[in-house]
Design an enzyme around this catalytic site. Structure first.
Site, mmCIF file in Angstrom:
data_model
loop_
_atom_site.group_PDB
_atom_site.id
_atom_site.type_symbol
_atom_site.label_atom_id
_atom_site.label_comp_id
_atom_site.label_asym_id
_atom_site.label_seq_id
_atom_site.Cartn_x
_atom_site.Cartn_y
_atom_site.Cartn_z
ATOM 1 N N ILE A 469 0.829 -1.208 0.000
ATOM 2 C CA ILE A 469 0.000 0.000 0.000
ATOM 3 C C ILE A 469 0.865 1.261 0.000
ATOM 4 O O ILE A 469 0.414 2.347 0.339
ATOM 5 C CB ILE A 469 -0.999 0.018 1.188
ATOM 6 C CG1 ILE A 469 -0.291 -0.173 2.534
ATOM 7 C CG2 ILE A 469 -2.039 -1.072 1.004
ATOM 8 C CD1 ILE A 469 -1.230 -0.057 3.744
ATOM 9 N N THR A 471 4.052 0.916 1.311
ATOM 10 C CA THR A 471 4.922 0.699 2.458
ATOM 11 C C THR A 471 6.303 0.189 2.078
ATOM 12 O O THR A 471 7.244 0.348 2.847
ATOM 13 C CB THR A 471 4.254 -0.337 3.379
ATOM 14 O OG1 THR A 471 3.736 -1.388 2.540
ATOM 15 C CG2 THR A 471 3.097 0.269 4.122
ATOM 16 N N ASN A 634 15.156 -2.699 5.656
ATOM 17 C CA ASN A 634 15.573 -1.705 4.669
ATOM 18 C C ASN A 634 15.455 -0.320 5.310
ATOM 19 O O ASN A 634 14.363 0.209 5.453
ATOM 20 C CB ASN A 634 14.677 -1.823 3.428
ATOM 21 C CG ASN A 634 15.046 -0.831 2.337
ATOM 22 O OD1 ASN A 634 15.572 0.257 2.611
ATOM 23 N ND2 ASN A 634 14.767 -1.180 1.101
ATOM 24 N N PRO A 635 16.576 0.255 5.728
ATOM 25 C CA PRO A 635 16.516 1.530 6.453
ATOM 26 C C PRO A 635 15.843 2.651 5.659
ATOM 27 O O PRO A 635 15.291 3.579 6.244
ATOM 28 C CB PRO A 635 17.983 1.871 6.716
ATOM 29 C CG PRO A 635 18.761 0.650 6.417
ATOM 30 C CD PRO A 635 17.932 -0.253 5.562
ATOM 31 N N LYS A 636 15.866 2.537 4.332
ATOM 32 C CA LYS A 636 15.287 3.602 3.511
ATOM 33 C C LYS A 636 13.754 3.538 3.531
ATOM 34 O O LYS A 636 13.089 4.538 3.818
ATOM 35 C CB LYS A 636 15.796 3.467 2.074
ATOM 36 C CG LYS A 636 15.586 4.689 1.226
ATOM 37 C CD LYS A 636 16.384 4.538 -0.071
ATOM 38 C CE LYS A 636 16.331 5.803 -0.899
ATOM 39 N NZ LYS A 636 17.172 5.668 -2.102
ATOM 40 N N THR A 637 13.192 2.368 3.225
ATOM 41 C CA THR A 637 11.732 2.256 3.245
ATOM 42 C C THR A 637 11.215 2.342 4.682
ATOM 43 O O THR A 637 10.134 2.872 4.924
ATOM 44 C CB THR A 637 11.255 0.945 2.581
ATOM 45 O OG1 THR A 637 11.915 -0.156 3.194
ATOM 46 C CG2 THR A 637 11.545 0.940 1.095
ATOM 47 N N GLY A 705 6.959 -4.900 12.576
ATOM 48 C CA GLY A 705 6.364 -3.999 11.588
ATOM 49 C C GLY A 705 6.556 -2.543 11.960
ATOM 50 O O GLY A 705 6.596 -2.180 13.136
ATOM 51 N N GLU A 708 2.958 1.604 11.399
ATOM 52 C CA GLU A 708 2.063 2.428 12.202
ATOM 53 C C GLU A 708 2.720 3.142 13.374
ATOM 54 O O GLU A 708 2.226 4.169 13.829
ATOM 55 C CB GLU A 708 0.897 1.551 12.699
ATOM 56 C CG GLU A 708 -0.058 1.214 11.559
ATOM 57 C CD GLU A 708 -0.986 0.049 11.836
ATOM 58 O OE1 GLU A 708 -0.481 -1.069 12.057
ATOM 59 O OE2 GLU A 708 -2.209 0.244 11.823
HETATM 60 MO MO1 MOS Z 1 -3.858 -0.483 9.077
HETATM 61 S S1 MOS Z 1 -5.133 0.884 9.931
HETATM 62 O O1 MOS Z 1 -4.258 -1.943 9.840
HETATM 63 O O2 MOS Z 1 -4.120 -0.436 7.419
#
Ligand code: MOS
Length: 744
Positions: A469, A471, A634-637, A705, A708
């Site tokens: 998405i 990311t 990946n420090p950039k992403t 992850g 968020e």
């Molecule tokens: Mo996230 S709010 O689980 O796309």
């Protein structure tokens, strides 16, 4: 492993496709004989459609059909109760199902025409008469009717159990702080609007180009609702222009586009306008009362945290707003409550760090207020109450380098130079404020599968039905595959976003790296094992006596660890075995570690604001966000994810808010001119630090992850900085200039 790809700041492998426009989004696929749908939205909040007259619209040349609930009555809705992968308890909204109006801007008709402009124009000619009934859209008024949701939402843990006696501890505390914080409505505003291109294949099967965070979720939805078999519906979502949670559930344009394509036996596209994006879902308005008790030395003795949040009349949407308060700080006495109040609105939906962004905002502002009452540095207060285990679950942490976040973030920011006195720092008419906060978010993992195909030319193609998405999924999965089989990045192609690929959950909850990563790794390892078997059989093979554990993959070779001369090229192994390719599929799932350990990603955020004393305008001039997120692939992403989260945190603190007009029960600022998000001029220095954190427990990659955590706590750090600058506490977001200047 010497062809190390993991850990390198590799640019997005899909970057060129995106900037050159060759990356196609859902509403960009050119399909022959495509018809275009435009949605007519309700203009009342509640009641019934008394009469709907589409004759004028149907008379417009180029209009093919106008679908209304009257026309869709005979259509096959096989499973009317079907709830998608991430649906909360209740009965999902069904567009054009009957004459009932459940929220303002709900779809009431779909005009289908030969082109979009005709459909949009004809939609203005559809006359709808309503029988209106009384409705409620004001949370304040409905608050007394709030209830504890009887059925828990899947994946959302209930608030932590009470510990000790929080009420008594507050009553007897040497220092207390009690206040209510308010989270306003926010709407997802990804660059790409929602759109579905439904290709009606000659045999009646459907190929659907869809904007979604989960192609399989949309496939199952269409299959269940319309009674297809799985093989008849394929959903493709190769590129997604942002979603932030709004694409976790299938949105109503998908159902409408499929409905029209089935009826017309023709390919149909339905896409939303920016205004119609505000008819989808939102982050719920939430009241967040919190009470803290402490000793004079700064030891927390009690935490009470409640939330009363909006939901719709038809689903009990839930978040874990208050749970964080039971896990972040050590505290013997605590009590939590989470309630919903129903309004005549669409159901809310997850928005970046749902629950975390909201709940931690209250907690981290409250901790700052408590620090001032005690007269202790806010950072010291947090260190003093550092949690060595998860008291909610009574489990140790799989890893926890939050102390490093505090130390390295404070050092970089220059926190030690802070004069704690509000209004003590200024530059001309600019009041300067420094604030800090902690961030906490789940490090979750789900089950996923991936397939790896190695061909005789030494190229590796790996696929999984996951999503990117924005990311960086394409890039990090390519890195994991390249590293596992020791191939250069340019020999590896990762594919995603297709329901026909091996199963993966929706891309959400920041779990994709930890969920799909191990599946990609396992599929590549399975290919590696097979290759090794072939390599051993080569006559005079240097690896004849080796065990799989003794070898490593690198530079396109299998070789004995530490003995580079004893090697076999991957392509050589294939050639000798006389096979054109090796294909392996693997599934990776969490084990029992979640029962034995509590797993989080954490951050410490430091923010500087400059507030114009005369005008109350706030600029966030510096943010340092130090993250403990396990191994960084990946420090950039990764950095880009945190920056995105911080930018949203700035928006959350200062700008974002959807305004409901309770006379109409309608969100009124449904455009980017009136719904404010940060622009370039609002964004100044953002520094991201990834502290060293090893986690051997969490998954085979040691990864957490990062999608968020960047937003969690950021708005609190800014709110706290505004207090430090001005001496003014604003507890209801966003902190706009009128609130900075208001007298209580
Ligand atoms: Mo996230 S709010 O689980 O796309």
């Amino acid at each position: 492993m010497t062809t190390a790809a993991i850990g390198k700041p590799i640019s997005r492998v899909d970057g060129r496709a995106k900037v050159t426009g060759s990356a196609k989004y859902a509403a960009e696929y050119n399909v022959p004989n495509l018809a275009y749908g435009y949605i007519v939205s309700a203009t009342v909040a509640k009641g019934k459609i008394a009469r709907i007259d589409a004759s004028a619209a149907l008379a417009v040349p180029g209009v093919i059909e106008v679908f209304t609930h009257e026309k869709t009555k005979h259509l096959a809705w096989f499973d009317r109760s079907y709830q998608d992968e991430v649906a909360p308890p209740g009965s999902p909204f069904r567009p054009l199902y009957d004459d009932e109006i459940q929220y303002n801007m709900q779809p009431v008709a779909l005009v289908v025409a030969e082109d979009f402009g005709i459909a949009r124009y004809a939609a203005t000619l559809v006359r709808v008469e309503y029988e209106r009934v009384a409705f409620a859209t004001d949370l304040e008024q409905q608050r007394a009717q709030a209830y504890v949701p009887p059925k828990k939402r899947n994946g959302i843990p209930p608030p932590g159990k009470p510990r000790g006696d929080a009420d008594a501890a507050i009553a007897s505390a040497e220092i207390t702080h009690e206040a209510e914080y308010v989270m306003p409505y926010e709407h997802h505003n990804p660059m790409e609007m929602y759109g579905s291109t439904v290709v009606y294949e000659p045999d009646g099967k459907l190929t659907i180009y869809e904007k979604t965070q989960g192609a399989p979720n949309c496939q199952t939805y269409v299959v269940k609702v319309f009674g297809y078999s799985t093989g008849e519906v394929r959903v493709i979502s190769s590129y997604v222009g942002g979603a932030f949670g709004s694409g976790l559930r299938p949105q109503h344009q998908l159902l409408l586009a499929v409905l029209a394509a089935r009826e017309l036996k023709r390919s149909v596209r339905v896409s939303l306008t920016r205004e119609q994006m505000f008819s989808l879902s939102y982050r719920p308005y939430t009241f967040l009362p919190i009470s803290l008790g402490a000793n004079r030395d700064g030891t927390l003795t009690a935490i009470k945290h409640s939330a009363t949040a909006v939901t719709s009349r038809f689903e009990d949407y839930q978040e874990d707003d208050v749970n964080w308060s039971g896990a972040l700080y050590k505290c013997a006495n605590s009590k939590f409550n989470y309630e919903l109040a129903q309004l005549d609105l669409n159901t809310p939906c997850d928005m970046r760090a749902p629950g975390g962004a909201t709940g931690m905002y209250a907690l981290e502002c409250a901790m700052d207020e408590l620090a001032y009452k005690i007269g202790i540095d806010p950072l010291e207060l947090r260190l003093k109450n550092f949690a060595e285990k998860d008291q909610n679950k009574d489990l140790p942490f799989s890893s926890n380098e939050l102390r490093k976040c505090y130390a390295q973030g404070a050092e970089k920011f220059g926190w030690s130079k802070r004069n704690p006195e509000p209004r003590s720092m200024r530059e001309g008419n600019q009041l300067i404020g420094w604030g800090m906060a902690t961030g906490l978010w789940d490090a979750q993992r789900m089950k996923a599968s991936a397939k790896a195909l190695l061909t005789a030319d030494g190229k590796l193609e790996v696929s999984s039905a996951t999503t990117d998405i924005g990311t960086g999924t394409y890039t990090i999965m390519t890195q994991i595959a390249a590293e596992t089989l020791g191939l250069p990045m340019d020999r590896v192609m990762f594919r995603l976003g297709d329901s026909s690929m091996p199963m993966a959950p929706v891309e959400g909850g920041s779990w994709t790296a930890a969920t799909v990563g191990p599946a990609v790794q396992a599929a590549c390892q399975a290919v590696g094992k097979k290759l090794f078997g072939y390599a051993k059989k080569i006559k005079g093979s240097p690896l004849a006596k080796a065990k799989f554990e003794d070898i490593e993959f690198g530079d396109g070779q299998m070789r004995l660890k530490g003995g580079a001369s004893q090697s076999v090229a991957l392509t050589e192994a294939l050639r000798h075995a006389k096979v054109a390719s090796i294909e392996e599929e693997a599934t990776a799932a969490p084990g029992s570690e979640a029962k034995k350990y509590s797993m989080y990603v954490r951050s410490a955020i430091f923010a500087e604001v400059k507030v114009d004393e005369a005008f109350g305008t706030v600029r966030v001039t510096r943010v340092v966000n130090a993250i403990a997120g396990g191994r960084v692939l990946n420090p950039k992403t990764a950095r880009s994810q945190i920056i995105g989260g911080v930018v949203w945190g700035i928006g959350m603190a200062l700008e974002e808010e959807s305004h409901l007009d309770h006379q109409f029960g309608r969100f009124m600022n449904h455009s980017l001119a009136e719904y404010h998000v940060p622009v370039n001029a609002d964004i100044h220095d953002i520094e991201v630090i990834f502290v060293e954190e090893r986690d051997e427990i969490i998954n085979s990659l040691g990864v957490k992850g990062l999608g968020e955590i960047g937003i969690v706590g950021t708005a609190s750090a800014i709110a706290n900085a505004i207090y430090h600058a001005t001496g003014k506490r604003v507890r209801d977001l966003p902190i706009t200039l009128d609130k900075v200047m208001r007298t209580e």
